[in-house]
Design a protein around this motif. Sequence first.
Motif, PDB file in Angstrom:
ATOM      1  N   ASP A 167       0.848  -1.183   0.000  1.00 18.51           N
ATOM      2  CA  ASP A 167       0.000   0.000   0.000  1.00 18.51           C
ATOM      3  C   ASP A 167       0.884   1.233   0.000  1.00 18.51           C
ATOM      4  OD1 ASP A 167      -2.348  -1.529   0.093  1.00 18.51           O
ATOM      5  OD2 ASP A 167      -2.211  -1.719   2.258  1.00 18.51           O
ATOM      6  N   SER A 168       0.472   2.229  -0.770  1.00 17.53           N
ATOM      7  CA  SER A 168       1.232   3.479  -0.834  1.00 17.53           C
ATOM      8  C   SER A 168       0.254   4.638  -0.812  1.00 17.53           C
ATOM      9  CB  SER A 168       2.089   3.523  -2.105  1.00 17.53           C
ATOM     10  OG  SER A 168       1.293   3.808  -3.232  1.00 17.53           O
ATOM     11  N   ALA A 169       0.776   5.835  -0.785  1.00 16.24           N
ATOM     12  CA  ALA A 169      -0.066   7.028  -0.805  1.00 16.24           C
ATOM     13  C   ALA A 169      -0.849   7.112  -2.111  1.00 16.24           C
ATOM     14  CB  ALA A 169       0.793   8.280  -0.618  1.00 16.24           C
ATOM     15  N   GLU A 170      -0.372   6.456  -3.154  1.00 15.06           N
ATOM     16  CA  GLU A 170      -1.020   6.477  -4.462  1.00 15.06           C
ATOM     17  C   GLU A 170      -2.076   5.390  -4.604  1.00 15.06           C
ATOM     18  OE1 GLU A 170       2.292   5.957  -7.032  1.00 15.06           O
ATOM     19  OE2 GLU A 170       3.140   7.905  -6.567  1.00 15.06           O
ATOM     20  N   GLY A 171      -2.232   4.546  -3.635  1.00 15.54           N
ATOM     21  CA  GLY A 171      -3.175   3.434  -3.707  1.00 15.54           C
ATOM     22  C   GLY A 171      -2.452   2.115  -3.539  1.00 15.54           C
ATOM     23  N   VAL A 172      -3.048   1.060  -4.035  1.00 12.97           N
ATOM     24  CA  VAL A 172      -2.463  -0.272  -3.937  1.00 12.97           C
ATOM     25  C   VAL A 172      -1.490  -0.482  -5.093  1.00 12.97           C
ATOM     26  CG1 VAL A 172      -2.986  -2.743  -4.091  1.00 12.97           C
ATOM     27  CG2 VAL A 172      -4.458  -1.247  -2.763  1.00 12.97           C
ATOM     28  N   VAL A 173      -0.326  -1.044  -4.783  1.00 13.24           N
ATOM     29  CA  VAL A 173       0.661  -1.395  -5.802  1.00 13.24           C
ATOM     30  C   VAL A 173       0.821  -2.912  -5.774  1.00 13.24           C
ATOM     31  CG1 VAL A 173       3.051  -1.157  -6.575  1.00 13.24           C
ATOM     32  CG2 VAL A 173       1.877   0.800  -5.542  1.00 13.24           C
ATOM     33  N   LEU A 174       0.666  -3.525  -6.936  1.00  7.17           N
ATOM     34  CA  LEU A 174       0.920  -4.952  -7.092  1.00  7.17           C
ATOM     35  C   LEU A 174       2.218  -5.099  -7.859  1.00  7.17           C
ATOM     36  CD1 LEU A 174      -2.632  -6.212  -8.102  1.00  7.17           C
ATOM     37  CD2 LEU A 174      -1.590  -6.236  -5.829  1.00  7.17           C
ATOM     38  N   GLU A 175       3.234  -5.562  -7.185  1.00  2.67           N
ATOM     39  CA  GLU A 175       4.558  -5.716  -7.795  1.00  2.67           C
ATOM     40  C   GLU A 175       4.676  -7.134  -8.337  1.00  2.67           C
ATOM     41  OE1 GLU A 175       8.785  -6.020  -5.840  1.00  2.67           O
ATOM     42  OE2 GLU A 175       8.026  -3.958  -5.732  1.00  2.67           O
ATOM     43  N   VAL A 176       4.753  -7.252  -9.659  1.00  2.00           N
ATOM     44  CA  VAL A 176       4.799  -8.554 -10.319  1.00  2.00           C
ATOM     45  C   VAL A 176       6.143  -9.217 -10.053  1.00  2.00           C
ATOM     46  CG1 VAL A 176       4.746  -9.694 -12.566  1.00  2.00           C
ATOM     47  CG2 VAL A 176       3.158  -7.834 -12.075  1.00  2.00           C
ATOM     48  N   VAL A 177       6.091 -10.503  -9.753  1.00  2.00           N
ATOM     49  CA  VAL A 177       7.290 -11.295  -9.500  1.00  2.00           C
ATOM     50  C   VAL A 177       7.750 -11.886 -10.836  1.00  2.00           C
ATOM     51  CG1 VAL A 177       8.221 -13.296  -8.269  1.00  2.00           C
ATOM     52  CG2 VAL A 177       6.505 -11.844  -7.172  1.00  2.00           C
ATOM     53  N   ALA A 178       9.009 -11.705 -11.167  1.00  2.00           N
ATOM     54  CA  ALA A 178       9.555 -12.217 -12.429  1.00  2.00           C
ATOM     55  C   ALA A 178       9.406 -13.732 -12.499  1.00  2.00           C
ATOM     56  CB  ALA A 178      11.025 -11.832 -12.556  1.00  2.00           C
ATOM     57  N   GLY A 179       9.066 -14.213 -13.692  1.00  2.00           N
ATOM     58  CA  GLY A 179       8.972 -15.643 -13.912  1.00  2.00           C
ATOM     59  C   GLY A 179       7.670 -16.280 -13.470  1.00  2.00           C
ATOM     60  N   ARG A 180       6.711 -15.470 -13.077  1.00  2.82           N
ATOM     61  CA  ARG A 180       5.430 -16.002 -12.598  1.00  2.82           C
ATOM     62  C   ARG A 180       4.286 -15.437 -13.432  1.00  2.82           C
ATOM     63  NH1 ARG A 180       6.163 -17.794  -7.120  1.00  2.82           N
ATOM     64  NH2 ARG A 180       8.277 -18.553  -7.135  1.00  2.82           N
ATOM     65  N   ALA A 181       3.618 -16.237 -14.211  1.00  2.05           N
ATOM     66  CA  ALA A 181       2.445 -15.815 -14.968  1.00  2.05           C
ATOM     67  C   ALA A 181       1.217 -16.408 -14.290  1.00  2.05           C
ATOM     68  CB  ALA A 181       2.532 -16.262 -16.415  1.00  2.05           C
ATOM     69  N   PRO A 182       0.261 -15.577 -13.918  1.00  3.23           N
ATOM     70  CA  PRO A 182      -0.886 -16.089 -13.164  1.00  3.23           C
ATOM     71  C   PRO A 182      -1.895 -16.830 -14.039  1.00  3.23           C
ATOM     72  CG  PRO A 182      -1.196 -13.782 -13.632  1.00  3.23           C
ATOM     73  CD  PRO A 182       0.175 -14.139 -14.133  1.00  3.23           C
ATOM     74  N   GLU A 183      -2.552 -17.781 -13.438  1.00  4.18           N
ATOM     75  CA  GLU A 183      -3.703 -18.433 -14.045  1.00  4.18           C
ATOM     76  C   GLU A 183      -4.883 -17.476 -13.900  1.00  4.18           C
ATOM     77  OE1 GLU A 183      -3.876 -21.423 -15.583  1.00  4.18           O
ATOM     78  OE2 GLU A 183      -1.713 -21.592 -15.349  1.00  4.18           O
ATOM     79  N   PRO A 184      -5.876 -17.564 -14.773  1.00  2.56           N
ATOM     80  CA  PRO A 184      -7.047 -16.688 -14.646  1.00  2.56           C
ATOM     81  C   PRO A 184      -7.702 -16.750 -13.268  1.00  2.56           C
ATOM     82  CG  PRO A 184      -7.077 -17.797 -16.761  1.00  2.56           C
ATOM     83  CD  PRO A 184      -5.939 -18.398 -15.981  1.00  2.56           C
ATOM     84  N   SER A 185      -7.728 -17.929 -12.659  1.00  2.00           N
ATOM     85  CA  SER A 185      -8.343 -18.046 -11.327  1.00  2.00           C
ATOM     86  C   SER A 185      -7.574 -17.242 -10.272  1.00  2.00           C
ATOM     87  CB  SER A 185      -8.432 -19.511 -10.913  1.00  2.00           C
ATOM     88  OG  SER A 185      -7.145 -20.082 -10.808  1.00  2.00           O
ATOM     89  N   GLU A 186      -6.248 -17.152 -10.424  1.00  2.00           N
ATOM     90  CA  GLU A 186      -5.452 -16.375  -9.467  1.00  2.00           C
ATOM     91  C   GLU A 186      -5.698 -14.878  -9.640  1.00  2.00           C
ATOM     92  OE1 GLU A 186      -3.932 -17.468  -6.867  1.00  2.00           O
ATOM     93  OE2 GLU A 186      -4.283 -19.552  -7.411  1.00  2.00           O
ATOM     94  N   VAL A 187      -5.877 -14.442 -10.880  1.00  2.00           N
ATOM     95  CA  VAL A 187      -6.219 -13.031 -11.122  1.00  2.00           C
ATOM     96  C   VAL A 187      -7.573 -12.734 -10.483  1.00  2.00           C
ATOM     97  CG1 VAL A 187      -6.748 -11.306 -12.890  1.00  2.00           C
ATOM     98  CG2 VAL A 187      -4.847 -12.891 -13.221  1.00  2.00           C
TER      99      VAL A 187
END
Length: 150
Positions: free
Chosen positions: A47-67
């Motif tokens: 969380d930051s003053a600008e809102g929520v930040v989701l920092e993507v982890v290299a080498g990890r592509a999410p499945e639709p269910s995880e999104v």
Amino acid sequence: MHGTTDTVKIAYQCPVCGNALPHLAPVPPFDAPCCECGSYLWCRRRDSAEGVVLEVVAGRAPEPSEVERVVDSLGRHGTLERVTIDLSHLKIINSSFLAAFVSMNKRLQPFGCTLFLRGLSPIVREIFDRLRLNGYFRIVTSEERVAVCA
């Protein structure tokens, strides 16, 4: 402050349950789930003053269910106005990841939330440009503040 410097520690959380995560834990050679909720950790939330930040982890592509799990978690907060996805750890992006972002953007809009993308490498930026997704997403440079663009 008498010669001392304050260091700001960023608190990373599981994007689904909010469980505290290590700052920059090495990515294991296998898919390590959150120890609290079992969710696949394709990104880390902060969380930051600008809102929520989701920092993507290299080498990890999410499945639709995880999104879907991440979007549902974000939607439960109700007053969420901005979500920024930080792609600075990615050198390249595949089609399933692009589809996940399109899905996430569509799912967040009913909550009144604006999705921003930040930290695109030159190759990732070119992919967005060639697919004409640069007009679909709010893309900001790493130096720009999201609050200014909203």
